[in-house]
Design an enzyme around this catalytic site. Structure first.
Site, short mmCIF file in Angstrom:
data_model
loop_
_atom_site.label_atom_id
_atom_site.label_comp_id
_atom_site.label_asym_id
_atom_site.label_seq_id
_atom_site.Cartn_x
_atom_site.Cartn_y
_atom_site.Cartn_z
N HIS B 232 0.80 -1.22 0.00
CA HIS B 232 0.00 0.00 0.00
C HIS B 232 0.84 1.27 0.00
O HIS B 232 0.62 2.13 -0.84
CB HIS B 232 -1.10 0.05 1.04
CG HIS B 232 -2.09 1.11 0.66
ND1 HIS B 232 -2.96 0.95 -0.38
CD2 HIS B 232 -2.22 2.39 1.06
CE1 HIS B 232 -3.62 2.07 -0.58
NE2 HIS B 232 -3.20 2.96 0.27
N TYR B 236 1.72 5.35 -2.57
CA TYR B 236 2.03 6.76 -2.28
C TYR B 236 3.42 7.13 -2.76
O TYR B 236 3.70 8.30 -3.00
CB TYR B 236 1.80 7.06 -0.79
CG TYR B 236 0.35 6.92 -0.48
CD1 TYR B 236 -0.56 7.86 -0.97
CD2 TYR B 236 -0.16 5.81 0.17
CE1 TYR B 236 -1.91 7.71 -0.78
CE2 TYR B 236 -1.51 5.65 0.36
CZ TYR B 236 -2.38 6.61 -0.12
OH TYR B 236 -3.72 6.45 0.06
N HIS B 383 -9.79 1.05 -10.99
CA HIS B 383 -9.43 2.08 -10.01
C HIS B 383 -7.98 2.53 -10.19
O HIS B 383 -7.69 3.71 -10.32
CB HIS B 383 -9.65 1.55 -8.60
CG HIS B 383 -8.88 2.28 -7.55
ND1 HIS B 383 -9.22 3.55 -7.13
CD2 HIS B 383 -7.76 1.95 -6.85
CE1 HIS B 383 -8.35 3.95 -6.23
NE2 HIS B 383 -7.45 3.01 -6.04
N PHE B 384 -7.06 1.57 -10.20
CA PHE B 384 -5.67 2.04 -10.14
C PHE B 384 -5.14 2.52 -11.49
O PHE B 384 -4.08 3.11 -11.54
CB PHE B 384 -4.74 1.05 -9.41
CG PHE B 384 -4.52 -0.29 -10.05
CD1 PHE B 384 -3.86 -0.41 -11.25
CD2 PHE B 384 -4.92 -1.45 -9.39
CE1 PHE B 384 -3.61 -1.64 -11.81
CE2 PHE B 384 -4.69 -2.70 -9.95
CZ PHE B 384 -4.03 -2.79 -11.17
#
Lengths: 76, 581, 169
Positions: B232, B236, B383-384
């Site tokens: 995850h 970022y 989504h990604f």
């Protein structure tokens, strides 16, 4: 003022208004300077409140219609 | 604002060369990744199947690793090297060290990349068809893991380099605030150090020794959880370079100034604190993890929305400031005063708009029990591709249009083609991602070569699978063409003559660093708190996984994807190269 | 640190949104009773499923009035049993594990969706309604034949349910 091309004659310069190197050379210059005190981002507020509304509505739809309305809810 | 301001390449020629080198690797990966992307878009929709379905997974592994690891992270190190050097106005302490970590990263990527691509050549028997997530007990060739280790060590040294440069700068400037761009680099790297603990343990202590035959078994849930410990925050790591461009370059392109430097700092600190203790939200429907741990991960994840929601305001307000300085009026009319003919601006603005949409599907992904609806369906890549595939990738491409002239002293080959390129990406992604989200809601799984099943059909609430497939294929094709336009435009730019006066300055924020508390610049403090949060979120679940399933699992074989043994495969490579025994 | 009043407003609304999301999820868990797959299924040795009392002969069994347990093994590239047959209007608990690599188990178009991890048993309880047929797909890449891994869940009228159905392979 760096443009690398013969420039249109500058009037009063707005600080930090140097032309972007990726912009068309005909792009117009900023015409005034707005300080922090003079600037109220009311357009931003309007956009972001719209976004908030969209998020809230879509969330309710996805959770209560798409998800809880689906077959085979996992209960254990 | 001197006349004919010098460019980055004028002032820091050696550093500019290293940035260009990092970008070269990034864009090579982008081109290859896009090629595998179009294969997949056409293959899974059954529009055109060039490769056998078994090779689809080789293409998928290559697409994921080349784009999500090589393209994004090489762009990051290039951008961050530029940002640190520029904002501190200081060369690295030892440029040979900078060269060394970039070389290490390149070598690592090459090892992993070649190992993956050998999956297309059946005779060699080496393969790493384990996808981006390399879940055990599927087992890749040891070279796949080795390359990954070398690459990650390279990124660690990059962080050391930037911290060292900053510390030396600090000795000379003891009372100054950390310049914003350097602040962003340092916080990103603290996050990265914490995040990579997970993948480093998974690879070094379990997967690599296991692939070499030194240990017999691994605990698949443990290595999977360690992967997501990293998996995850890595998103970022992709996103923060885009944020840097949005916060520091986009206001300039818009003709305005950053609305608030203090809030930008707060946002990056929030990412340091909250990016890692959330990984379990990728495992909401995993057996072996108690519901309570999943709930904690969800709460952290939801609060991780905060820095992105704050960013939306600050970045849009900075654009609005530019538009109003350019004479924009009205509640929404100012939008027309923005410099839409500048591809760097338009690319970043469209990327931001798609991020707002991707933000919504991310909120669904974050919601613990609603995950049953979309887990591992096509919704997730839908989504990604909005987030990393557009918010990040399109911002990086747009940023390149602005940065590249300053790194090469050559003008861009064609600004209109650049504009077409970013708009085409936006349009292509709108089609592809929309169809993926919708198909996901109908239950179409991700990561599969042929989502056409013998025993049943997908029930569509409206439209048909055929329509969704066409949408996906057309969208994917537009994205591929857009990538070619980007790469072609940059390549042709190299043919432009060198000119002077392409240097650019970045405007000061409206509300500067002096408006923020100094404690924000205390890197030790934030790193410490972040580590405490990670310990709180992970010690109990990891402990339970080890207690229940054992450190090395309950047994179970390895499933190597390589056909031949480790060293037989290497012999086959040498033979093909004509240096065999 | 002075923050613009609009930004303060947005900060407040963002927090409201976040709390609203968490509240919705909590309502789903507590109010509706949606539970997450957890560690209650226990652990098994994926190489010793043959000796397991239930997974050695995967299938459906009746465990109470209107309550059934379905033991399912996922392996490259099949589900056992296939089809899984259960009676309509019953409560079914799936116990799913893997004999080899990581798989997925998703009853297409429904919320029954779990990872299948070797060594772990996923326990999923659902209320089954009207008779009908659902596809089952493996939604996690599990090897070169992954795309062919599918199964079937057949919900039959109560009267037609034969206890041996689900046990056959």
């Amino acid at each position: 003022m760096s443009r690398g091309v013969p420039a249109v004659e500058d009037e009063e310069e707005v600080p930090g208004s140097e032309q972007s190197v990726s912009a068309p050379v005909t792009q117009e210059e900023p015409e005034r300077e707005l300080t922090h005190e003079e600037f109220d981002p009311k357009g931003t507020l309007a956009l972001i409140l719209t976004y908030f509304a969209v998020l809230a509505i879509m969330w309710v739809f996805m959770y209560f219609v798409e998800f809880l309305g689906n077959d085979l809810i996992v209960v254990g | 604002m001197s006349v004919d301001q010098e460019t980055f390449a004028d002032r820091y020629p050696q550093e500019a060369e290293l940035v260009r080198r990092a970008f070269l690797v990034a864009f090579t990966a982008l081109g290859l990744g896009a090629l595998f992307g179009i294969f997949q878009a056409l293959h899974r929709t059954n529009v055109l199947r060039i490769i056998p379905s078994t090779d689809y997974y080789t293409a998928l592994t290559a697409h994921g690793v080349l784009l999500a690891i090589v393209f994004t992270i090489f762009y990051l190190v290039g951008l961050y090297q530029w940002a640190v050097t520029r904002s501190l106005d200081r060369s690295p302490t030892n440029i040979n060290f900078t060269r060394a970590w970039l070389t290490l990263m390149t070598v690592g990527s090459a090892i992993t990349g070649v190992t993956i691509l050998l999956g297309f050549v059946d005779q060699i028997g080496i393969s790493a068809d384990v996808l981006f997530t390399f879940y055990a007990p599927l087992q890749a060739h040891p070279l796949f893991y080795t390359g990954l280790v070398v690459f990650i060590i390279g990124t660690w040294l990059a962080g050391v380099d930037w911290f060292r440069t900053w510390l030396h700068w600090k000795q000379d400037n003891p009372d100054e605030r950390i310049p914003l761009q350097t602040f962003m680099v340092l916080t990103t790297m603290i996050m990265w150090y914490i995040a990579t603990i997970g993948v480093a343990i998974a690879v070094l202590f379990f997967l690599l020794p296991w692939s070499l035959g030194l240990i017999d078994t691994v605990n698949p849930l443990l290595t999977r959880t360690l992967f997501w410990f990293f998996g995850h925050p890595v998103v970022y790591f992709w996103l923060l370079p885009a944020y840097m461009l949005w916060y520091t370059v986009l206001p300039k392109l818009a003709g305005g100034r950053l609305f608030s430097d203090p809030l930008a700092r707060v946002v990056f600190v929030l990412f340091v604190l909250l990016s890692t203790p959330v990984g379990i939200h990728h495992q909401y429907v995993d057996p072996g993890i108690a519901e309570g741990f999943k709930f904690i991960a969800m709460t952290n994840t939801m609060f991780l929305l905060l820095p992105s929601l704050l960013t939306a305001f600050t970045v849009v307000a900075s654009m609005e400031h530019g538009a109003r300085q350019r004479g924009g009026e009205g509640l929404f009319g100012w939008l027309t005063a923005l410099p839409w003919r500048d591809p760097a601006f338009t690319g970043m603005a469209l990327a931001g708009l798609m991020f707002a949409a991707g933000g919504f599907s991310g909120m669904i992904n974050a919601g613990m029990n609603i995950n049953y609806l979309i887990h591992n369906t096509l919704w997730v890549p839908g989504h990604f591709h909005l987030t990393v595939g557009t918010a990040v990738a399109l911002t990086m491409m747009a940023g390149t249009y602005w940065l590249w002239p300053q790194l090469t002293n050559r003008r861009l080959y064609s600004r209109p083609i650049g504009l077409l390129q970013v708009v085409m990406w936006f349009g292509g992604m709108a089609l592809m991602s929309n169809s993926m989200h919708v198909a996901g809601l109908y239950g179409v799984p991700r990561r599969t070569a042929e989502p056409q099943y013998a025993g049943f059909d997908f029930n569509t609430a409206f439209g048909s699978m055929a329509e969704l497939n066409i949408q996906l294929a057309v969208g994917g094709t537009l994205l591929f063409v857009s990538t070619l336009l980007f790469l072609g435009n940059l390549t042709l730019s190299l043919g432009n003559p060198k000119v002077e006066g392409l240097g650019q300055s970045l405007p000061e924020p409206l509300s500067g660093a002096e408006d923020s508390p100094r404690v924000l610049d205390n890197m030790r403090l934030w790193a410490g708190i972040a580590l405490v949060l990670v310990v709180l979120a992970y010690v109990l679940p990891l402990g339970a996984i080890i207690q229940n399933g054992g450190l090395f699992g309950t047994g179970g074989d390895a499933y190597p994807v390589s056909v031949l043994g480790t060293f037989d495969g290497l012999d086959a490579v040498l033979e093909l190269l004509g240096v065999g025994r | 640190m002075h923050i613009h009043q609009y930004e303060k407003l947005w900060l407040g609304m963002s927090l409201l949104l976040i709390v609203g999301f968490i509240a919705t999820i909590t309502y789903g868990a507590v109010g509706v009773g949606v539970t997450m797959i957890d560690d209650s299924g226990g652990n098994v040795d994926p190489n010793a499923l043959d000796e397991h009392p239930e997974f050695s002969d995967p299938g459906v069994e009746k465990v109470g009035e209107n309550e059934y347990e379905a033991y399912v093994v996922a392996r490259q590239f099949i589900f056992q049993p296939d089809p899984i047959v259960v009676p309509a209007n019953s409560t079914v608990t799936f116990y799913v594990t893997s004999a080899d690599v990581v798989h997925g188990f998703s009853v297409v178009g429904t919320n029954a969706n779990t990872m299948v991890i070797p060594g772990e048993v996923a326990e999923v309880t659902v209320e089954v309604g009207e008779p009908g047929e659902y596809g089952i797909v493996c939604h996690e890449y599990c090897g070169a034949g992954h795309h062919s891994m599918e199964g079937m869940l057949r919900v039959v009228p109560e009267g037609e349910y034969n206890s041996s159905d689900g046990g056959e392979q």
